[in-house]
Design a protein around this motif. Structure first.
Motif, PDB file in Angstrom:
ATOM      1  N   UNK A 191     -21.785 -32.915  49.246  1.00 29.16           N
ATOM      2  CA  UNK A 191     -22.459 -32.561  50.501  1.00 29.16           C
ATOM      3  C   UNK A 191     -22.525 -31.041  50.689  1.00 29.16           C
ATOM      4  N   UNK A 192     -23.384 -30.558  51.595  1.00 32.14           N
ATOM      5  CA  UNK A 192     -23.543 -29.110  51.801  1.00 32.14           C
ATOM      6  C   UNK A 192     -22.236 -28.434  52.192  1.00 32.14           C
ATOM      7  N   UNK A 193     -22.017 -27.227  51.662  1.00 36.69           N
ATOM      8  CA  UNK A 193     -20.765 -26.514  51.899  1.00 36.69           C
ATOM      9  C   UNK A 193     -21.034 -25.022  51.958  1.00 36.69           C
ATOM     10  N   UNK A 194     -20.294 -24.352  52.828  1.00 35.81           N
ATOM     11  CA  UNK A 194     -20.424 -22.900  52.983  1.00 35.81           C
ATOM     12  C   UNK A 194     -19.074 -22.231  52.783  1.00 35.81           C
ATOM     13  N   UNK A 195     -19.068 -21.184  51.965  1.00 31.52           N
ATOM     14  CA  UNK A 195     -17.881 -20.348  51.799  1.00 31.52           C
ATOM     15  C   UNK A 195     -17.966 -19.219  52.810  1.00 31.52           C
ATOM     16  N   UNK A 196     -16.970 -19.123  53.654  1.00 33.25           N
ATOM     17  CA  UNK A 196     -16.964 -18.148  54.733  1.00 33.25           C
ATOM     18  C   UNK A 196     -16.110 -16.956  54.331  1.00 33.25           C
ATOM     19  N   UNK A 197     -16.710 -15.764  54.367  1.00 34.21           N
ATOM     20  CA  UNK A 197     -15.990 -14.566  53.963  1.00 34.21           C
ATOM     21  C   UNK A 197     -16.618 -13.352  54.613  1.00 34.21           C
ATOM     22  N   UNK A 198     -15.924 -12.236  54.535  1.00 36.31           N
ATOM     23  CA  UNK A 198     -16.514 -10.980  54.983  1.00 36.31           C
ATOM     24  C   UNK A 198     -17.178 -10.262  53.814  1.00 36.31           C
ATOM     25  N   UNK A 199     -16.977 -10.787  52.604  1.00 37.28           N
ATOM     26  CA  UNK A 199     -17.587 -10.218  51.410  1.00 37.28           C
ATOM     27  C   UNK A 199     -17.588 -11.283  50.322  1.00 37.28           C
ATOM     28  N   UNK A 200     -18.504 -11.173  49.374  1.00 39.35           N
ATOM     29  CA  UNK A 200     -18.625 -12.165  48.309  1.00 39.35           C
ATOM     30  C   UNK A 200     -17.757 -11.745  47.128  1.00 39.35           C
ATOM     31  N   UNK A 201     -16.489 -12.079  47.156  1.00 42.85           N
ATOM     32  CA  UNK A 201     -15.521 -11.671  46.141  1.00 42.85           C
ATOM     33  C   UNK A 201     -15.190 -12.854  45.247  1.00 42.85           C
ATOM     34  N   UNK A 216      -7.144 -35.629  54.530  1.00 43.64           N
ATOM     35  CA  UNK A 216      -8.547 -35.296  54.791  1.00 43.64           C
ATOM     36  C   UNK A 216      -9.557 -36.049  53.923  1.00 43.64           C
ATOM     37  N   UNK A 217      -9.152 -37.039  53.154  1.00 42.96           N
ATOM     38  CA  UNK A 217     -10.101 -37.748  52.307  1.00 42.96           C
ATOM     39  C   UNK A 217     -11.163 -38.445  53.154  1.00 42.96           C
ATOM     40  N   UNK A 218     -10.743 -39.244  54.132  1.00 48.63           N
ATOM     41  CA  UNK A 218     -11.706 -39.924  54.998  1.00 48.63           C
ATOM     42  C   UNK A 218     -12.519 -38.929  55.810  1.00 48.63           C
ATOM     43  N   UNK A 219     -11.880 -37.836  56.214  1.00 47.65           N
ATOM     44  CA  UNK A 219     -12.589 -36.791  56.950  1.00 47.65           C
ATOM     45  C   UNK A 219     -13.730 -36.228  56.104  1.00 47.65           C
ATOM     46  N   UNK A 220     -13.431 -35.890  54.851  1.00 43.18           N
ATOM     47  CA  UNK A 220     -14.469 -35.382  53.947  1.00 43.18           C
ATOM     48  C   UNK A 220     -15.570 -36.426  53.748  1.00 43.18           C
ATOM     49  N   UNK A 221     -15.166 -37.655  53.511  1.00 44.91           N
ATOM     50  CA  UNK A 221     -16.133 -38.708  53.183  1.00 44.91           C
ATOM     51  C   UNK A 221     -17.113 -38.975  54.323  1.00 44.91           C
ATOM     52  N   UNK A 222     -16.641 -38.821  55.562  1.00 51.05           N
ATOM     53  CA  UNK A 222     -17.472 -39.157  56.720  1.00 51.05           C
ATOM     54  C   UNK A 222     -18.134 -37.934  57.346  1.00 51.05           C
ATOM     55  N   UNK A 223     -17.967 -36.774  56.743  1.00 52.30           N
ATOM     56  CA  UNK A 223     -18.575 -35.546  57.270  1.00 52.30           C
ATOM     57  C   UNK A 223     -19.974 -35.369  56.700  1.00 52.30           C
ATOM     58  N   UNK A 224     -20.675 -34.374  57.239  1.00 49.35           N
ATOM     59  CA  UNK A 224     -21.994 -33.994  56.716  1.00 49.35           C
ATOM     60  C   UNK A 224     -21.962 -32.636  56.029  1.00 49.35           C
ATOM     61  N   UNK A 225     -20.952 -31.807  56.343  1.00 47.00           N
ATOM     62  CA  UNK A 225     -20.880 -30.465  55.757  1.00 47.00           C
ATOM     63  C   UNK A 225     -19.520 -29.854  56.072  1.00 47.00           C
ATOM     64  N   UNK A 226     -19.200 -28.781  55.345  1.00 44.97           N
ATOM     65  CA  UNK A 226     -17.952 -28.051  55.599  1.00 44.97           C
ATOM     66  C   UNK A 226     -18.211 -26.550  55.574  1.00 44.97           C
ATOM     67  N   UNK A 227     -17.443 -25.824  56.378  1.00 45.00           N
ATOM     68  CA  UNK A 227     -17.404 -24.361  56.377  1.00 45.00           C
ATOM     69  C   UNK A 227     -15.942 -23.987  56.192  1.00 45.00           C
TER      70      UNK A 227
END
Length: 431
Positions: free
Chosen positions: A349-359, A323-334
């Motif tokens: 780059x912008x990133x979101x942590x996806x959860x049902x609660x902030x633990x 996933x190195x090239x995938x990360x490098x050529x992306x704009x964001x991750x969830x």
């Protein structure tokens, strides 16, 4: 039953296991000293064998390339089967891994011959140094596990950036029995030493090898993305595999990070809704598929159909490779994957942590700092708002991520991680 086994039978199992580990530790470190003395005298290349399990978590490209270009070393990659997921997945992953490394031009062998149902003995390769790429017994074919390796120097380099505070992440028998354990940071070194007493391994703080992959990696083209239209934003969705409640080893640690079951349909709907503005890559954890096969509400047919759906939609792709090239050529991750929490920060780059609660109890000190670099997704509306922010190129947390990178992710000694490791090995062997 031998006299030793009769004596051991009088003691608790945990005591016996610790005693046996102590004996192995003592024997191995004596053999390491003997091997170092031998290698200091030889006038030939030092053969280094990487035991690779999965191309998607391969972090050692820079180290391999440095050794490949250095007359002191002769690197080889041995692709080993993952034996705990069934034969179909084992052969599938071996095939992907072998093809990936062949395409890179590596000196690579398969350890398992499907036609003859036989394994390559390590003695036929005659390695001087072995690099393990995963520490857990039961994952790799047992004949290649460190308990059965005698003679070569053994090393371990983390396949994932250490994020959790639990003992199982720092103190398996392999962690303690290797000749050298290469750590990400001095913080991780202190965790290993604290958990592994009194059988502390030889630790060298090299930095995390993924850093080298992002140096001057300014790629904009990656074949994983279906569309090369850069007016479309590129977003990765990477769900973790832990869809079941799991207790790790003997610790009361419930690991259920994955939000896949909650968001699987909703993420498809978002991909369809924003087809004219965003393209998505579905990047599941390598173990997610086999867990879905076992899940009462999924199974093989539904799982395969779901994975195929991500391949077939006009603006989506499935990625199960590196996933190195995938990360490098992306704009964001969830995502909700532990190691990605740090690894994606290399891109800034912008990133979101996806959860049902902030633990944050699941994270260690460095992990908490990384977690605080993330936008938080506690609902599908949070996810949609994040996607809209990516489309609008609004990113108020950029400076927070930049600070984290400078504090934790830059390697030491003004060298790359691969250079640090090569310099260490040459120093130990007087080369």
């Amino acid at each position: 039953m031998s006299i030793v086994h009769k004596i051991e039978a009088f003691f608790p199992t945990s005591w016996v296991e610790k005693w046996r580990l102590f004996k192995r530790y003592t024997i191995k470190h004596r053999s390491y000293a003997k091997k170092i003395n031998e290698l200091q005298k030889v006038n030939r290349p030092i053969r280094v064998c990487f035991l690779a399990l999965d191309a998607s978590v391969w972090k050692y490209n820079s180290l391999y390339r440095l050794m490949e270009s250095d007359s002191v070393f002769e690197p080889i990659v041995l692709v080993c089967p993952i034996v705990n997921a069934g034969r179909e997945i084992m052969l599938h992953k071996m095939s992907i891994c072998y093809k990936d490394f062949k395409n890179r031009g590596y000196n690579v062998l398969k350890s398992y011959d499907e036609a003859t149902d036989t394994y390559i003995p390590l003695t036929s390769i005659s390695p001087d140094i072995i690099f393990y790429t995963n520490p857990y017994r039961g994952l790799i074919e047992d004949r290649y596990y460190i308990n059965h390796i005698n003679g070569p120097l053994t090393c371990y380099l983390n396949y994932g950036f250490g994020m959790v505070p639990y003992k199982w992440a720092y103190c398996t028998p392999l962690h303690q029995l290797v000749w050298t354990y290469f750590c990400e940071t001095h913080y991780h070194q202190s965790k290993v030493l604290n958990f592994s007493k009194p059988l502390s391994p030889n630790i060298y703080v090299s930095g995390y090898p993924m850093y080298d992959e992002f140096i001057d990696n300014n790629k904009d083209i990656c074949n994983i993305w279906k569309l090369h239209d850069r007016s479309l934003k590129r977003v990765i969705w990477a769900p973790h595999h832990s869809i079941f409640d799991i207790v790790e080893n003997d610790e009361d640690v419930e690991v259920k990070w994955s939000t896949f079951l909650l968001y699987s349909d909703k993420m498809v709907q978002l991909a369809q809704k924003y087809a004219n503005k965003v393209q998505f890559v579905f990047k599941p954890h390598p173990v997610l598929k086999q867990n879905l096969y076992k899940h009462k509400d999924w199974g093989k047919a539904k799982t395969d159909a779901y994975y195929n759906l991500w391949e077939s939609m006009p603006n989506t792709t499935l990625s199960e490779a590196n996933y190195v090239d995938l990360f490098s050529t992306s704009d964001a991750i969830i995502h909700d994957c532990g190691s990605f929490t740090v690894e994606y920060l290399y891109t800034r780059k912008p990133c979101m942590w996806l959860s049902t609660y902030a633990d944050i109890d699941r994270f260690n000190h460095v992990g908490i700092d990384a977690f605080n670099c993330y936008y938080k997704g506690l609902s599908i509306s949070d996810v949609e708002n994040f996607i809209l922010r990516v489309i609008a190129e609004e990113d108020p947390m950029y400076e927070t991520r930049e600070t984290f990178v400078n504090r934790y992710l830059r390697p030491f000694n003004n060298l790359t991680v691969g250079q640090n490791i090569v310099a260490y090995l040459k120093g130990q062997l007087n080369k």
